[in-house]
Structure formats: C-alpha cells, structure tokens
Design a protein around this motif. Sequence first.
Motif, PDB file in Angstrom:
ATOM      1  N   LEU A 160      -2.111   1.746  -7.563  1.00 25.24           N
ATOM      2  CA  LEU A 160      -0.860   1.315  -6.908  1.00 25.24           C
ATOM      3  C   LEU A 160       0.100   0.715  -7.907  1.00 25.24           C
ATOM      4  CD1 LEU A 160      -2.090  -0.956  -3.965  1.00 25.24           C
ATOM      5  CD2 LEU A 160      -1.513   1.443  -3.882  1.00 25.24           C
ATOM      6  N   ASN A 161       1.382   0.805  -7.617  1.00 30.29           N
ATOM      7  CA  ASN A 161       2.365   0.007  -8.353  1.00 30.29           C
ATOM      8  C   ASN A 161       2.593  -1.276  -7.565  1.00 30.29           C
ATOM      9  OD1 ASN A 161       2.549   2.147 -10.051  1.00 30.29           O
ATOM     10  ND2 ASN A 161       4.760   2.385  -9.907  1.00 30.29           N
ATOM     11  N   ALA A 162       2.848  -2.358  -8.277  1.00 32.85           N
ATOM     12  CA  ALA A 162       3.082  -3.639  -7.597  1.00 32.85           C
ATOM     13  C   ALA A 162       4.456  -3.669  -6.951  1.00 32.85           C
ATOM     14  CB  ALA A 162       2.964  -4.775  -8.603  1.00 32.85           C
ATOM     15  N   LEU A 163       4.578  -4.535  -5.916  1.00 35.51           N
ATOM     16  CA  LEU A 163       5.882  -4.772  -5.272  1.00 35.51           C
ATOM     17  C   LEU A 163       6.498  -6.033  -5.842  1.00 35.51           C
ATOM     18  CD1 LEU A 163       5.591  -4.691  -1.369  1.00 35.51           C
ATOM     19  CD2 LEU A 163       6.814  -3.108  -2.842  1.00 35.51           C
ATOM     20  N   ILE A 164       5.626  -7.040  -6.053  1.00 35.54           N
ATOM     21  CA  ILE A 164       6.078  -8.365  -6.475  1.00 35.54           C
ATOM     22  C   ILE A 164       5.556  -8.627  -7.888  1.00 35.54           C
ATOM     23  CG2 ILE A 164       5.965 -10.854  -5.960  1.00 35.54           C
ATOM     24  CD1 ILE A 164       5.700 -10.104  -3.014  1.00 35.54           C
ATOM     25  N   HIS A 165       6.498  -8.802  -8.804  1.00 34.74           N
ATOM     26  CA  HIS A 165       6.126  -8.996 -10.209  1.00 34.74           C
ATOM     27  C   HIS A 165       6.239 -10.449 -10.599  1.00 34.74           C
ATOM     28  CE1 HIS A 165       7.385  -4.777  -9.753  1.00 34.74           C
ATOM     29  NE2 HIS A 165       6.318  -4.568 -10.513  1.00 34.74           N
ATOM     30  N   GLY A 166       5.459 -10.845 -11.581  1.00 28.65           N
ATOM     31  CA  GLY A 166       5.500 -12.239 -12.033  1.00 28.65           C
ATOM     32  C   GLY A 166       4.306 -12.561 -12.902  1.00 28.65           C
ATOM     33  N   GLY A 167       3.561 -13.578 -12.480  1.00 28.84           N
ATOM     34  CA  GLY A 167       2.459 -14.095 -13.311  1.00 28.84           C
ATOM     35  C   GLY A 167       1.213 -13.235 -13.364  1.00 28.84           C
ATOM     36  N   GLY A 168       1.211 -12.106 -12.709  1.00 30.22           N
ATOM     37  CA  GLY A 168       0.072 -11.184 -12.804  1.00 30.22           C
ATOM     38  C   GLY A 168      -1.133 -11.548 -11.956  1.00 30.22           C
ATOM     39  N   HIS A 169      -0.929 -12.373 -10.918  1.00 32.40           N
ATOM     40  CA  HIS A 169      -2.058 -12.732 -10.042  1.00 32.40           C
ATOM     41  C   HIS A 169      -2.549 -11.482  -9.298  1.00 32.40           C
ATOM     42  CE1 HIS A 169       0.665 -16.154 -10.478  1.00 32.40           C
ATOM     43  NE2 HIS A 169      -0.350 -16.972 -10.265  1.00 32.40           N
ATOM     44  N   GLU A 219       5.028   5.233  -5.138  1.00 36.99           N
ATOM     45  CA  GLU A 219       5.628   5.138  -6.468  1.00 36.99           C
ATOM     46  C   GLU A 219       4.690   5.644  -7.561  1.00 36.99           C
ATOM     47  OE1 GLU A 219       7.333   1.611  -8.885  1.00 36.99           O
ATOM     48  OE2 GLU A 219       8.246   1.487  -6.896  1.00 36.99           O
ATOM     49  N   SER A 220       3.424   5.289  -7.428  1.00 40.87           N
ATOM     50  CA  SER A 220       2.520   5.653  -8.525  1.00 40.87           C
ATOM     51  C   SER A 220       2.027   7.105  -8.435  1.00 40.87           C
ATOM     52  CB  SER A 220       1.345   4.679  -8.610  1.00 40.87           C
ATOM     53  OG  SER A 220       0.432   4.957  -7.603  1.00 40.87           O
ATOM     54  N   ASN A 221       2.314   7.782  -7.329  1.00 45.18           N
ATOM     55  CA  ASN A 221       1.854   9.168  -7.199  1.00 45.18           C
ATOM     56  C   ASN A 221       2.985  10.180  -7.086  1.00 45.18           C
ATOM     57  OD1 ASN A 221      -1.322   9.244  -6.802  1.00 45.18           O
ATOM     58  ND2 ASN A 221      -0.521   7.369  -5.902  1.00 45.18           N
ATOM     59  N   GLN A 222       4.167   9.781  -7.511  1.00 46.82           N
ATOM     60  CA  GLN A 222       5.324  10.678  -7.407  1.00 46.82           C
ATOM     61  C   GLN A 222       5.091  12.001  -8.104  1.00 46.82           C
ATOM     62  OE1 GLN A 222       9.340   9.013  -8.145  1.00 46.82           O
ATOM     63  NE2 GLN A 222       8.270   7.057  -8.262  1.00 46.82           N
ATOM     64  N   GLY A 223       4.288  11.929  -9.182  1.00 46.94           N
ATOM     65  CA  GLY A 223       4.015  13.137  -9.959  1.00 46.94           C
ATOM     66  C   GLY A 223       3.308  14.193  -9.114  1.00 46.94           C
ATOM     67  N   LYS A 224       2.479  13.724  -8.174  1.00 42.94           N
ATOM     68  CA  LYS A 224       1.709  14.664  -7.345  1.00 42.94           C
ATOM     69  C   LYS A 224       2.545  15.210  -6.182  1.00 42.94           C
ATOM     70  CE  LYS A 224      -2.014  15.622  -4.383  1.00 42.94           C
ATOM     71  NZ  LYS A 224      -2.380  15.288  -3.038  1.00 42.94           N
ATOM     72  N   GLY A 225       3.343  14.328  -5.572  1.00 48.40           N
ATOM     73  CA  GLY A 225       4.147  14.770  -4.437  1.00 48.40           C
ATOM     74  C   GLY A 225       4.856  13.608  -3.779  1.00 48.40           C
ATOM     75  N   LYS A 226       5.672  13.960  -2.775  1.00 51.18           N
ATOM     76  CA  LYS A 226       6.462  12.920  -2.110  1.00 51.18           C
ATOM     77  C   LYS A 226       6.350  13.050  -0.592  1.00 51.18           C
ATOM     78  CE  LYS A 226      10.016  11.341  -5.132  1.00 51.18           C
ATOM     79  NZ  LYS A 226      11.456  11.121  -5.225  1.00 51.18           N
ATOM     80  N   ALA A 253       0.835  -1.210   0.000  1.00 44.82           N
ATOM     81  CA  ALA A 253       0.000   0.000   0.000  1.00 44.82           C
ATOM     82  C   ALA A 253       0.871   1.261   0.000  1.00 44.82           C
ATOM     83  CB  ALA A 253      -0.919   0.001   1.218  1.00 44.82           C
ATOM     84  N   ILE A 254       1.812   1.327   0.932  1.00 44.97           N
ATOM     85  CA  ILE A 254       2.560   2.586   1.090  1.00 44.97           C
ATOM     86  C   ILE A 254       3.560   2.778  -0.052  1.00 44.97           C
ATOM     87  CG2 ILE A 254       4.074   3.920   2.610  1.00 44.97           C
ATOM     88  CD1 ILE A 254       2.731   2.616   5.002  1.00 44.97           C
ATOM     89  N   LYS A 255       4.339   1.736  -0.346  1.00 43.10           N
ATOM     90  CA  LYS A 255       5.314   1.878  -1.444  1.00 43.10           C
ATOM     91  C   LYS A 255       4.587   1.997  -2.782  1.00 43.10           C
ATOM     92  CE  LYS A 255       8.901  -0.777   0.918  1.00 43.10           C
ATOM     93  NZ  LYS A 255       9.496  -2.124   1.022  1.00 43.10           N
ATOM     94  N   GLY A 256       3.483   1.230  -2.905  1.00 48.74           N
ATOM     95  CA  GLY A 256       2.729   1.231  -4.168  1.00 48.74           C
ATOM     96  C   GLY A 256       2.120   2.596  -4.463  1.00 48.74           C
ATOM     97  N   ARG A 302      -0.036  -8.537  -7.031  1.00 49.22           N
ATOM     98  CA  ARG A 302       0.698  -9.447  -6.150  1.00 49.22           C
ATOM     99  C   ARG A 302       0.830 -10.786  -6.858  1.00 49.22           C
ATOM    100  NH1 ARG A 302       2.025 -13.979  -2.956  1.00 49.22           N
ATOM    101  NH2 ARG A 302       2.948 -13.211  -1.024  1.00 49.22           N
ATOM    102  N   SER A 303       1.891 -10.897  -7.633  1.00 50.64           N
ATOM    103  CA  SER A 303       2.096 -12.137  -8.371  1.00 50.64           C
ATOM    104  C   SER A 303       2.535 -13.260  -7.452  1.00 50.64           C
ATOM    105  CB  SER A 303       3.147 -11.918  -9.457  1.00 50.64           C
ATOM    106  OG  SER A 303       2.593 -11.133 -10.492  1.00 50.64           O
ATOM    107  N   GLY A 304       2.280 -14.469  -7.879  1.00 56.24           N
ATOM    108  CA  GLY A 304       2.675 -15.657  -7.108  1.00 56.24           C
ATOM    109  C   GLY A 304       1.475 -16.557  -6.922  1.00 56.24           C
ATOM    110  N   THR A 305       1.703 -17.858  -6.992  1.00 58.45           N
ATOM    111  CA  THR A 305       0.625 -18.842  -6.823  1.00 58.45           C
ATOM    112  C   THR A 305      -0.136 -18.584  -5.528  1.00 58.45           C
ATOM    113  OG1 THR A 305       1.904 -20.448  -8.050  1.00 58.45           O
ATOM    114  CG2 THR A 305       0.158 -21.327  -6.637  1.00 58.45           C
ATOM    115  N   LEU A 306      -1.433 -18.570  -5.616  1.00 64.97           N
ATOM    116  CA  LEU A 306      -2.240 -18.251  -4.433  1.00 64.97           C
ATOM    117  C   LEU A 306      -2.098 -19.320  -3.350  1.00 64.97           C
ATOM    118  CD1 LEU A 306      -5.583 -16.803  -5.860  1.00 64.97           C
ATOM    119  CD2 LEU A 306      -3.537 -15.609  -5.115  1.00 64.97           C
TER     120      LEU A 306
END
Length: 385
Positions: free
Chosen positions: A226-235, A86-93, A80-83, A240-244
């Motif tokens: 949000l931007n994802a933290l964990i990339h992969g199969g697109g779950h 990262e995705s709102n850097q344009g607005k502020g930090k 939540a926080i990192k996502g 949040r990629s990764g087998t459920l």
Amino acid sequence: MNQELIYLDNNATTKLDPRVLEAMMPFLTNQYGNAASNHEFGVAINQYVKEARANIAELIGCDDHEIIFTSGATESINLAIKGIAESNQGKGKHIVTVVTEHPAVLDTCRHLERQGYEITYLPVGPDGLLDMHNVGQSIREDTILVSVMLVNNEIGVIQRIEEIAEIAHAKGAFFMTDATQAVGKIPVLVNHLGIDLMSFSGHKFYGPKGVGALYVRSKRPNKAKLNALIHGGGHEKGLRSGTLNVPGIVGMGQAAWIARKEMQADAQRIGKIRDYIEKELLQIDHAFLNGHSNQRLYNVTNICFEDADADAMIIDLKDIMVSNGSACSSTSVEPSHVLMALGLTERQGFSSLRISLGRFNTQQEAVIAVKSIKEIVTNLRLMNV
Ligand SMILES: Cc1ncc(COP(=O)(O)O)c(C=O)c1O
C-alpha cells in the motif's frame, strides 16, 4: 442523559464496556507517555500497545505486525482502497465493489473515479446478497481490487466472503472487506476467509470511538503493498504516521480480548432477543423484513412498516433509540441506498426501521420497545386516513 434510555442502535455505536474504560484509565491519566519514545517511560507504554495489538491480531487470526492502527474504519477504508489503487496503478485502474457498501467505501471509490479509475458497483438481489456469477464476470485483467463488506450495517446480511476472495484471487485481484459490523461479533479469521485487507472500528464492539485498524496481509501470494495516506514520523510501518492513540488502542485491545471470550454467549443471548422483537413486529399488518432472513447477523432487524413514516416513529419513540438508515448519513433526506438497492420504493424506504442490539440490552427492554412500536405504527397509520 435519561436513565430510562433504551438503546437499540448498536450498529451506529456501542456503549463503552466498563471493563474497557477501566483498562484505559491509566493511559488517560498518569501513563501519558508517547509509545514511540525510547526512554523508559515510552518503552513501558509501548508494551501496552504491543499487548493490545496482540489481542486484536488474535481476534482476527493474523500476525501482530499485520495490524495498522488508525482513527477508525473510515480511515482504514480510505487507506486500503486509495493505498492499493496508488501502488498498483501499473497493473490497472479498475476496482469492483457493491452498491450496498457503507458511504466510506462508496465515496472513496467516487473520489478515485474522479482521478481516472474505473469502478464497477455490483447490484444485489432483493435479499441483499451478491450473485457469485456477477462477481466473477465483473473482474477483468486490469482489476486491482475487489472490495465487499462482510456484514451490512443496515440489514445485517452476510456476504459469501470466502468464495468472493477466491474468485478475486483466481483473477489476480486483491480482496478487501469492510468488516466493521462483524469483528468482535462473529468469528472473522482473515487467513481462513482469504482476506488481504480488512477495516474495522473499536467503537462497534464496546471499545472507544476514534480508534480502528486495518489488517494488511504481509504474506505471499497476496502480500498487499500500500501507499500511505498520512505522512510524517513513519509510525505503523510508515503506513499511518502520527503519535499513537494509546488510550484508544489499549481500549480496543481490551474490547478484543473480551469479545474473544464472550462472543459466543453474547451471540446466543442477543440473538434470542432479536428473534423475539422481530417475531412480534412482523405480526403487524403490512410489515415485512428487509434483507435475507437467515444469512445475516444475529443482532439486527430492519423492518418496513408500510405507510408509517420512520422519522415520525423515531420522534414518537422518545427514549427508545432506533435508526432509520445508516447513522453516518442520517442527516440526509434521501431514502437509504441499501434499501433502494433491494428494490423497495422510496416510500417503503422511508417507512423502515433498523433495530440493532448489543451486549447490554435486556429482554425487558425488548418487551417495552415492541409494545411502543406497535402502538406508534397503529397511531401513525390512523393519522394517515
Ligand atoms: C459497515 C461500516 N463501515 C464503516 C463504518 C465507518 O466506521 P467509523 O465511523 O468508525 O469510521 C461504519 C460505521 O457505521 C460501518 O457500519
């Protein structure tokens, strides 16, 4: 483990409800398929994931697709926080949070500080509560997120989330809450409270460990991107990629279903036991309650017994499990950051015990615990003189 164990550390984790274990068992044995597979076996398993997602969504009053499964609240908080950052850097930090948050929030914010973000850590009053005026003042043009926990894990105080969300939204910031200690114990309805992002964990309400969720608002005007933290199969919608973790998810779903049915009765019963323990223990000389006495959750009490070392009490209590701070940082020799924020001295911080109750505790256990604590405090103080 000892049969006589009296477990009064339910804010650290709860016992798995036997009904949850029963629901999970097929998925730990012959129902082992991957929920993402498109063959018949996978499709059948995915139905159970859907059912669990619906139960959890119903518990917090959101749409099923707004639930993202994770490995627990810590991961949900990071996402939540990192996502958002990262995705709102344009607005502020700039991010606003509170000094008494769980380390999962505080350390994530410190990480972002090292990446060039600015964090405001709001203080709390001696009762552990935020001053609404401070909240308003702290939010700026470039504030992207306000993150305030719903229930504090150490002292149980409940922040005025609805008001804080309104203030954040009026100033164009997203509102996130870490509701790990609230979900499944009290009604938490995201739309009613104005929450855009919310983290929680299955094992805090009688579900299994290693599974949690993040609620992500999908509707305008505060649709959280949000931007994802964990990339992969697109779950999980790519977040949040990764087998459920099917057994975990089914277990958490079952725990949510039980919570919805039994929350009210649990609260009444547990609250009575907590009140008994607290009333008895506060009769001890030089003992005082940490945090607000009313605006807090019914299952926890955090008491300072001046001049009685909490570590020594925990050892002497043997089969009675209590805590002297946040379990997640209990290996640290620092006094609790929450108690320090309330204005306690280090010595008072080291003399404070947290007792947190749950569904499986009984009045009989409370009577035994009270008697033992009273004796131990007296003995420890005698050893000081
Ligand atoms: C308020 C709060 N937030 C977050 C967490 C982290 O939860 P987990 O360890 O399940 O990731 C905890 C756990 O103690 C907590 O009490």
